[in-house]
Design a protein around this motif. Structure first.
Motif, mmCIF file in Angstrom:
data_model
loop_
_atom_site.group_PDB
_atom_site.id
_atom_site.type_symbol
_atom_site.label_atom_id
_atom_site.label_comp_id
_atom_site.label_asym_id
_atom_site.label_seq_id
_atom_site.Cartn_x
_atom_site.Cartn_y
_atom_site.Cartn_z
ATOM 1 N N ARG B 72 0.847 -1.201 0.000
ATOM 2 C CA ARG B 72 0.000 0.000 0.000
ATOM 3 C C ARG B 72 0.879 1.246 0.000
ATOM 4 O O ARG B 72 1.930 1.278 0.626
ATOM 5 N N CYS B 73 0.404 2.243 -0.730
ATOM 6 C CA CYS B 73 1.124 3.507 -0.821
ATOM 7 C C CYS B 73 0.513 4.491 0.178
ATOM 8 O O CYS B 73 -0.703 4.585 0.286
ATOM 9 N N GLU B 74 1.384 5.197 0.920
ATOM 10 C CA GLU B 74 0.887 6.180 1.890
ATOM 11 C C GLU B 74 0.208 7.375 1.211
ATOM 12 O O GLU B 74 -0.973 7.628 1.458
ATOM 13 N N PRO B 75 0.938 8.089 0.325
ATOM 14 C CA PRO B 75 0.368 9.321 -0.236
ATOM 15 C C PRO B 75 -0.954 9.130 -0.972
ATOM 16 O O PRO B 75 -1.875 9.929 -0.788
ATOM 17 N N CYS B 76 -1.062 8.084 -1.801
ATOM 18 C CA CYS B 76 -2.283 7.995 -2.607
ATOM 19 C C CYS B 76 -3.186 6.832 -2.202
ATOM 20 O O CYS B 76 -4.189 6.577 -2.862
ATOM 21 N N ALA B 77 -2.837 6.151 -1.130
ATOM 22 C CA ALA B 77 -3.671 5.078 -0.580
ATOM 23 C C ALA B 77 -3.955 3.943 -1.561
ATOM 24 O O ALA B 77 -4.873 3.155 -1.384
ATOM 25 N N LEU B 89 7.428 -0.042 -5.824
ATOM 26 C CA LEU B 89 7.197 1.378 -6.085
ATOM 27 C C LEU B 89 5.743 1.495 -6.535
ATOM 28 O O LEU B 89 5.259 0.678 -7.320
ATOM 29 N N CYS B 90 5.027 2.496 -6.018
ATOM 30 C CA CYS B 90 3.606 2.657 -6.300
ATOM 31 C C CYS B 90 3.333 2.856 -7.790
ATOM 32 O O CYS B 90 3.931 3.722 -8.423
ATOM 33 N N PRO B 91 2.429 2.047 -8.366
ATOM 34 C CA PRO B 91 2.119 2.209 -9.787
ATOM 35 C C PRO B 91 1.369 3.520 -10.052
ATOM 36 O O PRO B 91 1.355 4.021 -11.171
ATOM 37 N N GLY B 92 0.782 4.088 -8.997
ATOM 38 C CA GLY B 92 0.041 5.343 -9.159
ATOM 39 C C GLY B 92 0.951 6.562 -9.170
ATOM 40 O O GLY B 92 0.945 7.346 -10.124
ATOM 41 N N CYS B 93 1.771 6.697 -8.125
ATOM 42 C CA CYS B 93 2.563 7.926 -7.984
ATOM 43 C C CYS B 93 4.067 7.710 -7.992
ATOM 44 O O CYS B 93 4.834 8.675 -7.975
ATOM 45 N N GLY B 94 4.509 6.447 -7.980
ATOM 46 C CA GLY B 94 5.946 6.183 -8.030
ATOM 47 C C GLY B 94 6.658 6.233 -6.694
ATOM 48 O O GLY B 94 7.861 6.003 -6.621
HETATM 49 ZN ZN LIG Z 1 1.112 6.238 -4.607
#
Ligand SMILES: [Zn+2]
Lengths: 231, 132
Positions: B72-77, B89-94
């Protein structure tokens, strides 16, 4: 007919308990353990020999425990640095476990030892699963091993607190793609520091000793995402 | 092969549990093995056969379940399956994954004990004639 019992116990609980006891005991007397993992032929022994010589020059009391399946060549090589060195022969076992380390320290490791380097068996698969009571886990890879090594051995690289690239003097000849390697490391272990070294031309020499001393002084070390594991 | 050590650990733990409850046999053991646990299920099955020989666990079926890795990514959940090799690495925001939700498990989930077969117990109580 049968009854279901939910044990819910981690299978590696025994090793983890032994590792925790070892870490507590050694930390209490001021000894910090550095666990070194790599494939065979990565240049781990050459780098370690260099770092041990540096430790002697700087007056840092260090020691090394080196594990091999059979020969004692590495120990003889490391002993030339002048620090206490002990060989662990695993008799074919592909990794070290915490209680093996604890057993070998008994009656050998000088009380005053600040840094104990444990050179694990040359293998990037099995040793990755075993905590040896270390405060810093280092994974080494040479430029001749290819950029995709972190993706092939994600557990080893994913749990590293420091990654060291060796033999960078050969990077060009080996057509080592440094950017691709760094990208692959970050994919499995975001935020981990990667140090480029060469024992031949001196690049990055001392980095391992510096990071080990920083860990010994209680500086925060990198926590890999994979180590936060909600298992 | 560190699967051997894992297999021995499984057998040790189940044996200890069997002793404390007086179990005479084990029917099956269910294991959760995370995708990122660094354990190869086939190798583990092979080692388990060797490790349980001559113990109360001998003959038990080892059932392994692979637990997929998720982060899970902190910034974009964002939550995603990390796959193998894992993409942390987050696929949404990196950004670096804030947390690994699953995938490192190595746990005994369940043990099914074999109940003593009354007929077999009775047979064992009778004197055994040696064959010549
Ligand atoms: Zn993210």
């Amino acid at each position: 007919m049968c009854r279901a019992v939910d044990l819910q116990r981690a299978v590696l609980a025994k090793n983890e308990a032994a590792a925790q006891i070892l870490r507590t005991e050694l930390t209490a007397r001021g000894t910090t353990v550095v666990n070194l993992l790599s494939s065979p032929g990565s240049g781990k022994t050459a780098l370690l020999e260099r770092e041990l010589r540096l430790a002697v020059e700087r007056g840092v009391s260090a020691a090394a425990l080196t594990a091999d399946l059979a020969t004692e060549n590495d120990a003889q090589r490391l002993a030339r640095s002048g620090v206490p060195v002990k060989q662990v022969l695993t008799d074919g076992l592909c990794h070290l476990e915490a209680d093996m380390v604890a057993r070998h320290l008994h009656d050998w490791l000088p009380e005053s030892t600040r840094l104990l380097f444990v050179e694990n068996v040359g293998n990037l698969v099995c040793p990755a699963g075993y905590d040896l009571g270390e405060s810093l886990r280092v994974v080494l890879a040479s430029v001749t091993e290819g950029e995709d090594k972190p993706l092939k051995y994600p557990t080893a690289f994913g749990l590293a607190q420091l990654v060291i690239v060796t033999k960078t003097d050969m990077a060009e000849a080996a057509e080592f793609d440094e950017a691709a390697f760094l990208h692959n490391v970050q994919q499995v272990n975001p935020g981990v520091e990667v140090v480029l070294t060469s024992v031949r031309d001196g690049r990055g020499t001392g980095a391992l000793l510096d990071r080990a001393l920083a860990a010994a002084e209680g500086n925060r070390v990198h926590t890999p995402v994979m180590a936060q594991a909600g298992a | 092969m560190h699967e051997m050590s894992v297999a021995v650990a499984v057998v040790d733990q189940v044996e200890a549990a069997a002793r404390s409850r007086g179990a005479v046999g084990v029917e099956s053991i269910r294991l959760d093995v995370g995708e990122l646990a660094g354990v190869v299920a086939d190798a583990l099955a092979f080692c388990f056969e060797l490790a349980c020989a001559g113990t109360v666990v001998e003959g038990a079926e080892l059932i392994t379940r692979t637990v997929p890795g998720t982060a899970r990514c902190e910034p974009c959940a964002e939550t995603w399956a990390v796959g193998m090799p894992p993409k942390l690495l987050c696929p949404g925001c990196g950004a670096a994954a804030g947390e690994l939700l699953s995938g490192r498990e190595l746990q005994i989930r369940e043990v099914r004990w074999a109940d003593p077969d009354p007929a077999a117990v009775a047979r064992h109580r009778q004197p055994i004639t040696e064959e010549s």
